[in-house]
Design a protein around this motif. Structure first.
Motif, PDB file in Angstrom:
ATOM      1  N   ILE A 112       0.819  -1.221   0.000  1.00 23.93           N
ATOM      2  CA  ILE A 112       0.000   0.000   0.000  1.00 23.93           C
ATOM      3  C   ILE A 112       0.853   1.271   0.000  1.00 23.93           C
ATOM      4  O   ILE A 112       0.619   2.156  -0.826  1.00 23.93           O
ATOM      5  CB  ILE A 112      -1.026  -0.026   1.155  1.00 23.93           C
ATOM      6  CG1 ILE A 112      -2.098  -1.073   0.851  1.00 23.93           C
ATOM      7  CG2 ILE A 112      -1.663   1.346   1.372  1.00 23.93           C
ATOM      8  CD1 ILE A 112      -3.053  -1.337   1.995  1.00 23.93           C
ATOM      9  N   PRO A 113       1.859   1.408   0.872  1.00 23.05           N
ATOM     10  CA  PRO A 113       2.703   2.608   0.781  1.00 23.05           C
ATOM     11  C   PRO A 113       3.456   2.697  -0.554  1.00 23.05           C
ATOM     12  O   PRO A 113       3.681   3.789  -1.074  1.00 23.05           O
ATOM     13  CB  PRO A 113       3.676   2.465   1.956  1.00 23.05           C
ATOM     14  CG  PRO A 113       2.977   1.579   2.906  1.00 23.05           C
ATOM     15  CD  PRO A 113       2.172   0.632   2.067  1.00 23.05           C
ATOM     16  N   TYR A 114       3.834   1.554  -1.112  1.00 21.63           N
ATOM     17  CA  TYR A 114       4.480   1.548  -2.430  1.00 21.63           C
ATOM     18  C   TYR A 114       3.524   2.155  -3.468  1.00 21.63           C
ATOM     19  O   TYR A 114       3.925   2.980  -4.290  1.00 21.63           O
ATOM     20  CB  TYR A 114       4.870   0.115  -2.811  1.00 21.63           C
ATOM     21  CG  TYR A 114       5.463   0.009  -4.191  1.00 21.63           C
ATOM     22  CD1 TYR A 114       6.807   0.263  -4.400  1.00 21.63           C
ATOM     23  CD2 TYR A 114       4.681  -0.328  -5.287  1.00 21.63           C
ATOM     24  CE1 TYR A 114       7.367   0.177  -5.657  1.00 21.63           C
ATOM     25  CE2 TYR A 114       5.224  -0.415  -6.548  1.00 21.63           C
ATOM     26  CZ  TYR A 114       6.568  -0.160  -6.732  1.00 21.63           C
ATOM     27  OH  TYR A 114       7.103  -0.243  -7.982  1.00 21.63           O
ATOM     28  N   LEU A 115       2.268   1.742  -3.412  1.00 27.50           N
ATOM     29  CA  LEU A 115       1.265   2.292  -4.332  1.00 27.50           C
ATOM     30  C   LEU A 115       1.073   3.783  -4.098  1.00 27.50           C
ATOM     31  O   LEU A 115       0.890   4.545  -5.048  1.00 27.50           O
ATOM     32  CB  LEU A 115      -0.075   1.571  -4.164  1.00 27.50           C
ATOM     33  CG  LEU A 115      -0.109   0.108  -4.577  1.00 27.50           C
ATOM     34  CD1 LEU A 115      -1.465  -0.493  -4.249  1.00 27.50           C
ATOM     35  CD2 LEU A 115       0.232  -0.061  -6.038  1.00 27.50           C
ATOM     36  N   LEU A 181      -5.879  10.519   1.616  1.00 33.62           N
ATOM     37  CA  LEU A 181      -5.944  10.111   3.020  1.00 33.62           C
ATOM     38  C   LEU A 181      -4.643   9.530   3.563  1.00 33.62           C
ATOM     39  O   LEU A 181      -4.474   9.464   4.778  1.00 33.62           O
ATOM     40  CB  LEU A 181      -7.041   9.058   3.209  1.00 33.62           C
ATOM     41  CG  LEU A 181      -8.455   9.453   2.794  1.00 33.62           C
ATOM     42  CD1 LEU A 181      -9.381   8.254   2.892  1.00 33.62           C
ATOM     43  CD2 LEU A 181      -8.951  10.601   3.637  1.00 33.62           C
ATOM     44  N   GLY A 182      -3.766   9.080   2.685  1.00 34.18           N
ATOM     45  CA  GLY A 182      -2.549   8.400   3.123  1.00 34.18           C
ATOM     46  C   GLY A 182      -2.807   6.918   3.319  1.00 34.18           C
ATOM     47  O   GLY A 182      -3.951   6.457   3.297  1.00 34.18           O
ATOM     48  N   PRO A 183      -1.739   6.140   3.522  1.00 33.66           N
ATOM     49  CA  PRO A 183      -1.878   4.686   3.586  1.00 33.66           C
ATOM     50  C   PRO A 183      -2.718   4.161   4.749  1.00 33.66           C
ATOM     51  O   PRO A 183      -3.525   3.260   4.573  1.00 33.66           O
ATOM     52  CB  PRO A 183      -0.440   4.189   3.701  1.00 33.66           C
ATOM     53  CG  PRO A 183       0.421   5.304   3.299  1.00 33.66           C
ATOM     54  CD  PRO A 183      -0.351   6.563   3.519  1.00 33.66           C
ATOM     55  N   ARG A 185      -5.168   5.566   6.755  1.00 39.90           N
ATOM     56  CA  ARG A 185      -6.621   5.823   6.677  1.00 39.90           C
ATOM     57  C   ARG A 185      -7.242   5.137   5.465  1.00 39.90           C
ATOM     58  O   ARG A 185      -8.368   4.637   5.545  1.00 39.90           O
ATOM     59  CB  ARG A 185      -6.872   7.328   6.647  1.00 39.90           C
ATOM     60  CG  ARG A 185      -6.639   7.948   8.006  1.00 39.90           C
ATOM     61  CD  ARG A 185      -6.988   9.421   8.020  1.00 39.90           C
ATOM     62  NE  ARG A 185      -6.793   9.992   9.329  1.00 39.90           N
ATOM     63  CZ  ARG A 185      -5.639  10.463   9.783  1.00 39.90           C
ATOM     64  NH1 ARG A 185      -4.592  10.472   9.005  1.00 39.90           N
ATOM     65  NH2 ARG A 185      -5.552  10.956  10.995  1.00 39.90           N
ATOM     66  N   THR A 186      -6.532   5.094   4.342  1.00 39.57           N
ATOM     67  CA  THR A 186      -7.063   4.399   3.165  1.00 39.57           C
ATOM     68  C   THR A 186      -7.228   2.917   3.447  1.00 39.57           C
ATOM     69  O   THR A 186      -8.237   2.330   3.063  1.00 39.57           O
ATOM     70  CB  THR A 186      -6.147   4.616   1.946  1.00 39.57           C
ATOM     71  OG1 THR A 186      -6.049   6.016   1.687  1.00 39.57           O
ATOM     72  CG2 THR A 186      -6.684   3.918   0.719  1.00 39.57           C
ATOM     73  N   ALA A 187      -6.259   2.322   4.121  1.00 42.63           N
ATOM     74  CA  ALA A 187      -6.364   0.886   4.453  1.00 42.63           C
ATOM     75  C   ALA A 187      -7.570   0.632   5.344  1.00 42.63           C
ATOM     76  O   ALA A 187      -8.305  -0.332   5.147  1.00 42.63           O
ATOM     77  CB  ALA A 187      -5.081   0.409   5.145  1.00 42.63           C
ATOM     78  N   ILE A 188      -7.807   1.493   6.309  1.00 37.01           N
ATOM     79  CA  ILE A 188      -8.931   1.312   7.229  1.00 37.01           C
ATOM     80  C   ILE A 188     -10.257   1.494   6.486  1.00 37.01           C
ATOM     81  O   ILE A 188     -11.163   0.684   6.620  1.00 37.01           O
ATOM     82  CB  ILE A 188      -8.821   2.269   8.428  1.00 37.01           C
ATOM     83  CG1 ILE A 188      -7.630   1.865   9.300  1.00 37.01           C
ATOM     84  CG2 ILE A 188     -10.108   2.286   9.246  1.00 37.01           C
ATOM     85  CD1 ILE A 188      -7.245   2.891  10.349  1.00 37.01           C
ATOM     86  N   VAL A 189     -10.359   2.537   5.666  1.00 33.42           N
ATOM     87  CA  VAL A 189     -11.602   2.801   4.945  1.00 33.42           C
ATOM     88  C   VAL A 189     -11.884   1.690   3.928  1.00 33.42           C
ATOM     89  O   VAL A 189     -13.016   1.264   3.777  1.00 33.42           O
ATOM     90  CB  VAL A 189     -11.564   4.184   4.258  1.00 33.42           C
ATOM     91  CG1 VAL A 189     -12.721   4.361   3.305  1.00 33.42           C
ATOM     92  CG2 VAL A 189     -11.547   5.282   5.305  1.00 33.42           C
ATOM     93  N   SER A 190     -10.842   1.229   3.254  1.00 33.51           N
ATOM     94  CA  SER A 190     -11.079   0.217   2.212  1.00 33.51           C
ATOM     95  C   SER A 190     -11.526  -1.095   2.819  1.00 33.51           C
ATOM     96  O   SER A 190     -12.203  -1.864   2.202  1.00 33.51           O
ATOM     97  CB  SER A 190      -9.814   0.005   1.385  1.00 33.51           C
ATOM     98  OG  SER A 190      -8.853  -0.733   2.078  1.00 33.51           O
TER      99      SER A 190
END
Length: 190
Positions: A112-115, A181-183, A185-190
């Motif tokens: 995710i941070p790579y993306l 949102l950054g990694p 918050r995006t991970a949590i929302v997704s």
């Protein structure tokens, strides 16, 4: 080709390898555990993203976040169980499946941070295209002549809808979320 085309090609290659790793680990876990168990274990990835961001110094963990992380992992253990034998002597969750599912979650947490970095160097749309291209080429190469096509032709409509809605639009929304949102918050929302 635009300036930095080599960097974008490397980005597509890296994204393709990452996508293939996550898919390969997840699908391999299904040899030992059911899809529901895989889902529970794979969706620990937001907690892993948070832990890795804290280790990199880009996210601060306070008591509240640490408690949430502990509860999320405890909830997974309560829901899935521990690998090995159950206390009653009945077979427990096979450790191989647990290890592969958690490896997929950890791989995705690194991915995710790579993306996010790829999105920062291009646009979410261009990054989504590069990831899709890298993954498509990688899967085509590794599949060799074993690619299956849907039969009968009526299934192609379903394939197209799944590809557009569940993959293209969902991934594009994910990539846009990374930029905004950054990694974590995006991970949590997704």
């Amino acid at each position: 080709l635009p300036p930095g085309a080599g960097a974008l090609a490397r980005g597509a290659f890296g994204a393709g390898v990452g996508q293939m790793a996550v898919a390969g680990l997840s699908l391999s876990a299904l040899r030992w555990i059911p899809v529901g168990t895989l889902g529970f274990l794979f969706y620990t990835f937001p907690a892993w993203v948070t832990l890795f961001a804290a280790a990199r110094g880009s996210e601060r963990l306070d008591g509240r976040k640490l408690a949430a992380l502990a509860l999320s992992f405890a909830g997974i253990v309560c829901t899935v169980g521990l690998p090995g034998t159950a206390p009653t002597g009945a077979p427990g969750v096979p450790w191989q499946g647990v290890a592969l599912a958690l490896a997929a979650a950890v791989a995705y947490a690194f991915y995710i941070p790579y993306l996010g970095g790829l999105t920062a160097r291009t646009s979410p749309t261009a990054a989504s295209f590069l990831v899709s291209l890298g993954a498509a080429v990688g899967f085509a190469v590794t599949a060799g002549g074993d690619l299956a096509t849907p039969k009968p032709a009526a299934f192609w409509g379903m394939v197209v809808v799944l590809a557009v809605v569940s993959t293209v639009l969902a991934f594009l929304a994910f990539m846009r979320g990374l930029g905004r949102l950054g990694p974590v918050r995006t991970a949590i929302v997704s």
